[in-house]
Design an enzyme around this catalytic site. Structure first.
Site, short mmCIF file in Angstrom:
data_model
loop_
_atom_site.label_atom_id
_atom_site.label_comp_id
_atom_site.label_asym_id
_atom_site.label_seq_id
_atom_site.Cartn_x
_atom_site.Cartn_y
_atom_site.Cartn_z
CG HIS A 135 36.02 40.25 27.02
ND1 HIS A 135 36.38 39.35 26.05
CD2 HIS A 135 35.23 41.18 26.40
CE1 HIS A 135 35.81 39.70 24.90
NE2 HIS A 135 35.13 40.81 25.08
CG HIS B 179 39.47 41.67 24.04
ND1 HIS B 179 38.87 42.30 25.10
CD2 HIS B 179 38.69 41.93 22.96
CE1 HIS B 179 37.77 42.92 24.67
NE2 HIS B 179 37.65 42.70 23.37
CB CYS C 136 18.76 55.99 17.19
SG CYS C 136 18.35 56.32 18.92
CB CYS D 24 22.32 55.73 19.25
SG CYS D 24 21.34 54.45 19.99
CB CYS E 213 16.58 52.80 19.20
SG CYS E 213 18.06 52.80 20.24
CG HIS F 54 18.13 55.94 23.10
ND1 HIS F 54 19.20 55.38 22.41
CD2 HIS F 54 18.66 56.73 24.05
CE1 HIS F 54 20.33 55.86 22.91
NE2 HIS F 54 20.02 56.68 23.91
CE LYS G 13 27.62 38.21 21.34
NZ LYS G 13 27.80 38.65 20.15
CE LYS H 197 30.27 47.68 31.08
NZ LYS H 197 30.46 49.04 30.59
N1 MSP Z 1 37.92 46.67 16.65
C1 MSP Z 1 37.40 45.57 15.92
C2 MSP Z 1 38.49 44.88 15.12
C3 MSP Z 1 39.24 45.74 14.18
S1 MSP Z 1 40.55 44.91 13.43
C4 MSP Z 1 41.02 45.85 12.17
C5 MSP Z 1 36.79 44.55 16.88
N2 MSP Z 1 37.17 44.63 18.16
S2 MSP Z 1 36.70 43.65 19.34
O1 MSP Z 1 37.20 44.21 20.56
O2 MSP Z 1 35.30 43.41 19.27
O3 MSP Z 1 37.48 42.33 19.12
C6 MSP Z 1 36.99 41.30 18.34
C7 MSP Z 1 38.00 40.17 18.37
O4 MSP Z 1 38.28 39.80 19.74
C8 MSP Z 1 37.52 38.89 17.74
O5 MSP Z 1 37.66 38.89 16.34
C9 MSP Z 1 38.41 37.88 18.43
O6 MSP Z 1 39.70 37.96 17.91
C10 MSP Z 1 38.42 38.41 19.86
N3 MSP Z 1 37.27 37.91 20.62
C11 MSP Z 1 36.36 38.66 21.31
N4 MSP Z 1 35.46 37.85 21.91
C12 MSP Z 1 35.75 36.56 21.65
C13 MSP Z 1 35.13 35.33 21.94
N5 MSP Z 1 34.08 35.24 22.72
N6 MSP Z 1 35.66 34.20 21.36
C14 MSP Z 1 36.77 34.26 20.55
N7 MSP Z 1 37.36 35.41 20.26
C15 MSP Z 1 36.94 36.57 20.82
O7 MSP Z 1 36.02 43.73 16.43
#
Ligand code: MSP
Length: 479
Positions: A19, A22, A133, A136, A150, A153, A303, A306
């Protein structure tokens, strides 16, 4: 010679498609990486996917696939988004790759052999007790419970015990604290540094290095009943990708002798600023230089999730505004570094005002007048008006000012300064109406105005290249 520059995004979870959250970090890192490259530095930009853990196993099972087949399928959508956004990463790391596994084993072995300053083993085995759980198939924390149940569940979790290997974090915290306080490990912005130091002052328990009940992960080399804890697995990506397990020369170039910078949002601050340095100290590996923690954004005040159905697909923004439009709009929604809100309805107005009206208009009108009135050549400079002098005085130092912003992670400020100058110049062009001067036969005066505008465009096409590489290339081709 400046040190080689190694910059990373977090590796993203692939239990769902990508999304704009990322995309946001990836675009930011791409912008920084490209800026350093055009300034002549050697750069390595890493991104990738975090593919292990229970959640992935659950979604794979729900879609009737094996874990790896599921990962192989979803990873493609992450890689495609990078291409679609013209992200120039040098490598893409997957935690399910053999090379990554080797590096995880190597760092685990190094930690297992390590001793604390007072001679204790860094890694020890003990019982992990928690609320489990069975629905999960995982431990959940008190915080995650809703009315003691949980949330998924609606059952009360059982108190359970399992054997884990633990990492003696407490032994490393004083050292990490000193490194952060002295900025040897630079945590930015300042506010996040304070937050980490605050965390250290609370009692942080040792963390598990392994889990017994998780099956989808890197099995420990010394205990096949256990897999590496997801965060130990995930954080190791930053070194596995550049050869920690299999290519010492490359690893030394980027990690040991390079300047290492991690970017992320504040959601994963603790793991990066405390667990990761502790792991590296134990394993005898140098620490990164800088961690920049940018803000977290909501979408229309909520926030992204999904269940709310408000996640925005980066592909859709590219469809609507083009690659550079999407990159520009995502990064200019709110100041880089602080939290913000993304509102899709603002995209259109921002696109029209900054890119179409200010930048687009200036470029096309200046180019057209040069073609029609000056044989397609750049006319001679002049300093006939005080505005021309002002424009030139603002333009000349712009590359250095903006590079300084980039070095300090003021990404949206860098962009704003370039756009402000464009806006000023566009207004000047309108006010002076050089097309009228041409009609009045004042060709030299008109030429001086066009020259100043072209100089702004030239410099802006360099400083905005890292955020809008395609548009800037087009503009440079026109001139
Ligand atoms: N897999 C772990 C990270 C491991 S790194 C060794 C993780 N993944 S995540 O898919 O949840 O990605 C989190 C990161 O995505 C955040 O730290 C940020 O860089 C980015 N973001 C995800 N959602 C975001 C926002 N709503 N706003 C800003 N950054 C966002 O955590």
């Amino acid at each position: 010679m400046p040190k080689p520059f190694y910059i990373t995004t977090p590796i993203y979870y692939i239990n769902d498609v990508p999304h704009i959250g990322h995309a946001y970090t990836s675009i930011a890192v791409d912008m920084i990486a490209r800026f350093h490259k055009i300034a002549g530095r050697e750069v390595f930009f890493l991104t990738g996917t975090d593919e292990h853990g229970n959640k992935v196993a659950e979604v794979a099972a729900a879609s009737g696939m094996s874990e790896i087949d599921y990962c192989d399928k979803i990873v493609v959508s992450f890689q495609n988004v990078l291409k679609k956004l013209d992200i120039e990463n040098d490598y893409f790391i997957r935690t399910t790759s053999e090379r990554h596994k080797k590096a995880v084993w190597k760092i685990l072995d190094a930690m297992r052999l390590a001793k604390t300053d007072d001679g204790q083993d860094v890694v020890y085995s003990a019982d992990y007790e928690g609320l489990y759980c069975t629905g999960c198939e995982k431990f959940i924390t008190e915080k995650e419970l809703v009315d003691g149940l949980c949330p998924d569940h609606k059952v009360k979790p059982e108190a359970l015990k399992e054997k884990n290997y633990f990492f003696r974090l407490s032994a490393f915290l004083p050292k990490i604290k000193a490194l952060i306080e002295s900025n040897e490990l630079l945590i930015l912005p300042e506010e996040r540094k304070r937050e980490v130091l605050g965390l250290i002052n609370q009692d942080i328990p040792d963390f598990s290095l392994s889990r017994e009940r998780v099956k989808w992960g890197v099995p420990l080399s010394f205990d096949k009943e256990q897999v590496a804890y997801v965060w130990v697995d995930a954080l190791s990506n930053y070194i596995s990708a550049i050869g920690y397990g299999d290519d010492e020369a490359t690893f030394n170039k980027w990690w040991t002798d390079g300047e290492v910078v991690h970017l992320m949002a504040k959601d994963i601050l603790k793991f990066h600023t405390l667990f990761w340095p502790a792991m590296l100290l134990a394993a005898g590996v140098k620490l990164p230089k800088t961690m920049f923690i940018h803000g977290f954004f909501t979408v229309d005040g909520e926030k992204m999730s999904k269940t709310l159905g408000n996640t925005i697909d980066p592909n859709a923004i590219v469809e609507q505004f083009g690659i550079d439009g999407a990159r520009y709009l995502l990064l200019t929604q709110f100041p880089f570094g602080i939290d913000g809100d993304v509102q899709a309805k603002r995209f259109v107005t921002k696109y029209n005002s900054d890119l179409a009206n200010d930048l687009g208009n200036l470029v096309s009108r200046v180019a057209k007048m040069m073609i029609v009135n000056f044989d397609g050549k750049i006319p001679k400079p002049s300093s006939s008006t005080k505005e021309i002098t002002e424009i030139m005085e603002r333009t000349e130092p712009l590359p250095n000012t903006i590079y300084a912003h980039i070095k300090h992670f003021r990404l949206s400020k860098a962009i704003d300064e370039a756009i402000d100058l464009i806006r000023f110049t566009n207004k000047y062009f309108n006010d002076k109406a050089p097309w009228k001067l041409v009609k009045e036969g004042k060709l030299e005066e008109a030429g001086g105005i066009l020259y100043a505008c072209a100089e702004v465009i030239r410099i802006v096409s360099i400083v905005l290249f890292p955020i809008m590489p395609n548009k800037m290339r087009e503009i440079r081709n026109v001139f």
